[in-house]
Design a protein around this motif. Sequence first.
Motif, PDB file in Angstrom:
ATOM      1  N   PHE A  12       0.831  -1.204   0.000  1.00  0.00           N
ATOM      2  CA  PHE A  12       0.000   0.000   0.000  1.00  0.00           C
ATOM      3  C   PHE A  12       0.864   1.252   0.000  1.00  0.00           C
ATOM      4  CE2 PHE A  12      -3.522  -2.726   1.723  1.00  0.00           C
ATOM      5  CZ  PHE A  12      -4.401  -2.495   0.676  1.00  0.00           C
ATOM      6  N   ARG A  13       1.957   1.240   0.761  1.00  0.00           N
ATOM      7  CA  ARG A  13       2.871   2.396   0.768  1.00  0.00           C
ATOM      8  C   ARG A  13       3.456   2.618  -0.615  1.00  0.00           C
ATOM      9  NH1 ARG A  13       5.783   0.357   5.852  1.00  0.00           N
ATOM     10  NH2 ARG A  13       4.429   1.160   7.458  1.00  0.00           N
ATOM     11  N   LEU A  14       3.911   1.548  -1.236  1.00  0.00           N
ATOM     12  CA  LEU A  14       4.490   1.659  -2.574  1.00  0.00           C
ATOM     13  C   LEU A  14       3.466   2.229  -3.550  1.00  0.00           C
ATOM     14  CD1 LEU A  14       6.906   1.133  -4.432  1.00  0.00           C
ATOM     15  CD2 LEU A  14       6.049  -1.182  -4.758  1.00  0.00           C
ATOM     16  N   LEU A  15       2.240   1.746  -3.487  1.00  0.00           N
ATOM     17  CA  LEU A  15       1.182   2.271  -4.351  1.00  0.00           C
ATOM     18  C   LEU A  15       0.925   3.748  -4.055  1.00  0.00           C
ATOM     19  CD1 LEU A  15      -0.986   1.814  -6.508  1.00  0.00           C
ATOM     20  CD2 LEU A  15      -2.504   0.999  -4.692  1.00  0.00           C
ATOM     21  N   ALA A  16       0.922   4.120  -2.777  1.00  0.00           N
ATOM     22  CA  ALA A  16       0.687   5.520  -2.403  1.00  0.00           C
ATOM     23  C   ALA A  16       1.794   6.423  -2.935  1.00  0.00           C
ATOM     24  CB  ALA A  16       0.587   5.648  -0.883  1.00  0.00           C
ATOM     25  N   THR A  18       3.932   5.841  -5.394  1.00  0.00           N
ATOM     26  CA  THR A  18       3.913   5.857  -6.859  1.00  0.00           C
ATOM     27  C   THR A  18       2.786   6.754  -7.365  1.00  0.00           C
ATOM     28  OG1 THR A  18       4.800   3.608  -6.926  1.00  0.00           O
ATOM     29  CG2 THR A  18       3.719   4.415  -8.920  1.00  0.00           C
ATOM     30  N   SER A  19       1.626   6.651  -6.740  1.00  0.00           N
ATOM     31  CA  SER A  19       0.474   7.452  -7.156  1.00  0.00           C
ATOM     32  C   SER A  19       0.713   8.942  -6.952  1.00  0.00           C
ATOM     33  CB  SER A  19      -0.779   7.024  -6.383  1.00  0.00           C
ATOM     34  OG  SER A  19      -1.090   5.690  -6.665  1.00  0.00           O
ATOM     35  N   ILE A  20       1.320   9.305  -5.821  1.00  0.00           N
ATOM     36  CA  ILE A  20       1.547  10.732  -5.591  1.00  0.00           C
ATOM     37  C   ILE A  20       2.640  11.255  -6.525  1.00  0.00           C
ATOM     38  CG2 ILE A  20       3.267  10.766  -3.744  1.00  0.00           C
ATOM     39  CD1 ILE A  20       0.051  12.856  -3.954  1.00  0.00           C
ATOM     40  N   ALA A  21       3.586  10.403  -6.894  1.00  0.00           N
ATOM     41  CA  ALA A  21       4.599  10.818  -7.871  1.00  0.00           C
ATOM     42  C   ALA A  21       3.939  11.097  -9.221  1.00  0.00           C
ATOM     43  CB  ALA A  21       5.684   9.751  -8.010  1.00  0.00           C
ATOM     44  N   LEU A  22       3.018  10.226  -9.629  1.00  0.00           N
ATOM     45  CA  LEU A  22       2.297  10.447 -10.885  1.00  0.00           C
ATOM     46  C   LEU A  22       1.421  11.696 -10.800  1.00  0.00           C
ATOM     47  CD1 LEU A  22       1.379   6.756 -11.733  1.00  0.00           C
ATOM     48  CD2 LEU A  22       2.998   8.224 -12.958  1.00  0.00           C
ATOM     49  N   ALA A  23       0.819  11.928  -9.641  1.00  0.00           N
ATOM     50  CA  ALA A  23       0.019  13.141  -9.455  1.00  0.00           C
ATOM     51  C   ALA A  23       0.895  14.383  -9.568  1.00  0.00           C
ATOM     52  CB  ALA A  23      -0.682  13.111  -8.099  1.00  0.00           C
ATOM     53  N   ALA A  24       2.088  14.323  -8.990  1.00  0.00           N
ATOM     54  CA  ALA A  24       3.010  15.468  -9.069  1.00  0.00           C
ATOM     55  C   ALA A  24       3.427  15.729 -10.509  1.00  0.00           C
ATOM     56  CB  ALA A  24       4.229  15.218  -8.187  1.00  0.00           C
ATOM     57  N   PHE A  37      -4.916  10.232  -9.323  1.00  0.00           N
ATOM     58  CA  PHE A  37      -3.724   9.721  -8.648  1.00  0.00           C
ATOM     59  C   PHE A  37      -3.657  10.191  -7.203  1.00  0.00           C
ATOM     60  CE2 PHE A  37      -2.129   9.410 -13.118  1.00  0.00           C
ATOM     61  CZ  PHE A  37      -2.056   8.022 -13.144  1.00  0.00           C
ATOM     62  N   VAL A  38      -4.116  11.411  -6.925  1.00  0.00           N
ATOM     63  CA  VAL A  38      -4.155  11.907  -5.546  1.00  0.00           C
ATOM     64  C   VAL A  38      -5.127  11.059  -4.723  1.00  0.00           C
ATOM     65  CG1 VAL A  38      -4.836  13.843  -4.071  1.00  0.00           C
ATOM     66  CG2 VAL A  38      -3.475  14.259  -6.112  1.00  0.00           C
ATOM     67  N   LEU A  39      -6.298  10.780  -5.295  1.00  0.00           N
ATOM     68  CA  LEU A  39      -7.288   9.976  -4.574  1.00  0.00           C
ATOM     69  C   LEU A  39      -6.788   8.560  -4.329  1.00  0.00           C
ATOM     70  CD1 LEU A  39     -10.561  11.205  -6.310  1.00  0.00           C
ATOM     71  CD2 LEU A  39      -9.574  11.949  -4.130  1.00  0.00           C
ATOM     72  N   LEU A  40      -6.124   7.972  -5.318  1.00  0.00           N
ATOM     73  CA  LEU A  40      -5.551   6.638  -5.138  1.00  0.00           C
ATOM     74  C   LEU A  40      -4.458   6.662  -4.074  1.00  0.00           C
ATOM     75  CD1 LEU A  40      -5.364   3.665  -5.940  1.00  0.00           C
ATOM     76  CD2 LEU A  40      -3.835   4.348  -7.811  1.00  0.00           C
ATOM     77  N   ALA A  41      -3.634   7.697  -4.081  1.00  0.00           N
ATOM     78  CA  ALA A  41      -2.580   7.827  -3.073  1.00  0.00           C
ATOM     79  C   ALA A  41      -3.178   7.948  -1.680  1.00  0.00           C
ATOM     80  CB  ALA A  41      -1.690   9.021  -3.387  1.00  0.00           C
ATOM     81  N   ALA A  42      -4.234   8.743  -1.539  1.00  0.00           N
ATOM     82  CA  ALA A  42      -4.871   8.926  -0.233  1.00  0.00           C
ATOM     83  C   ALA A  42      -5.450   7.609   0.275  1.00  0.00           C
ATOM     84  CB  ALA A  42      -5.954   9.992  -0.323  1.00  0.00           C
ATOM     85  N   TRP A  43      -6.120   6.895  -0.595  1.00  0.00           N
ATOM     86  CA  TRP A  43      -6.717   5.616  -0.195  1.00  0.00           C
ATOM     87  C   TRP A  43      -5.640   4.615   0.220  1.00  0.00           C
ATOM     88  CZ3 TRP A  43      -6.157   0.784  -2.542  1.00  0.00           C
ATOM     89  CH2 TRP A  43      -6.953  -0.222  -2.003  1.00  0.00           C
ATOM     90  N   SER A  44      -4.622   4.465  -0.612  1.00  0.00           N
ATOM     91  CA  SER A  44      -3.590   3.472  -0.302  1.00  0.00           C
ATOM     92  C   SER A  44      -2.744   3.902   0.895  1.00  0.00           C
ATOM     93  CB  SER A  44      -2.723   3.175  -1.526  1.00  0.00           C
ATOM     94  OG  SER A  44      -2.183   4.354  -2.055  1.00  0.00           O
ATOM     95  N   ALA A  45      -2.510   5.184   1.065  1.00  0.00           N
ATOM     96  CA  ALA A  45      -1.751   5.653   2.233  1.00  0.00           C
ATOM     97  C   ALA A  45      -2.529   5.387   3.516  1.00  0.00           C
ATOM     98  CB  ALA A  45      -1.434   7.137   2.104  1.00  0.00           C
ATOM     99  N   SER A  46      -3.854   5.505   3.453  1.00  0.00           N
ATOM    100  CA  SER A  46      -4.658   5.242   4.646  1.00  0.00           C
ATOM    101  C   SER A  46      -4.554   3.778   5.076  1.00  0.00           C
ATOM    102  CB  SER A  46      -6.118   5.623   4.409  1.00  0.00           C
ATOM    103  OG  SER A  46      -6.754   4.695   3.543  1.00  0.00           O
TER     104      SER A  46
END
Length: 124
Positions: A12-16, A18-24, A37-46
Motif C-alpha cells: 500500500f505504501r508503494l502504491l501511495a 507511486t500514485s503521488i509521484a504520478l500526481a506530481a 492519482f491523488v485519490l488513489l494515493a490517499a486511499w492506499s496511504a490510509s
Amino acid sequence: MPMISWSGRTGFRLLAYTSIALAAIGVVLPLVPTTPFVLLAAWSASKGSPVFAAWLENHQFFGPAIENWRDRRAIPVKAKWLACGMLCVSWAALFMGGAATVVLVATGLMFLGLACYLLTRASC
C-alpha cells in the motif's frame, strides 16, 4: 481497521508513493491527470502509512481534492473534462493504430462507462 500484514502495508505504501509521484507529474504536464492519482494515493496511504495519509490530507495542493472527494464525492470540473478528453484520445489512438474491432468495442464501452461515472459525480 483490520490488521494488515507488513508486506501488505509495504504494498500500500508503494502504491501511495507511486500514485503521488504520478500526481506530481500531472501538476506540471497538462495531459497527465492529477486528481485520480491523488485519490488513489490517499486511499492506499490510509491502508499502509497513516503518517503519509495525514501529510496528504493536510497538503495545500493535494488536500482539497481529497477532502472534496471524501466529503461530497466531488471531482473538479476541469479534471472531469480532461479525463474524458484523454479517454477519447486513447480510444482514437487505438482506432488509428488498427486495433481489432473487439478491442475497440470493449474499450469504447469501458471508456463510455467511466465517462458517465465521472460526469455524474458532483462538481467542485
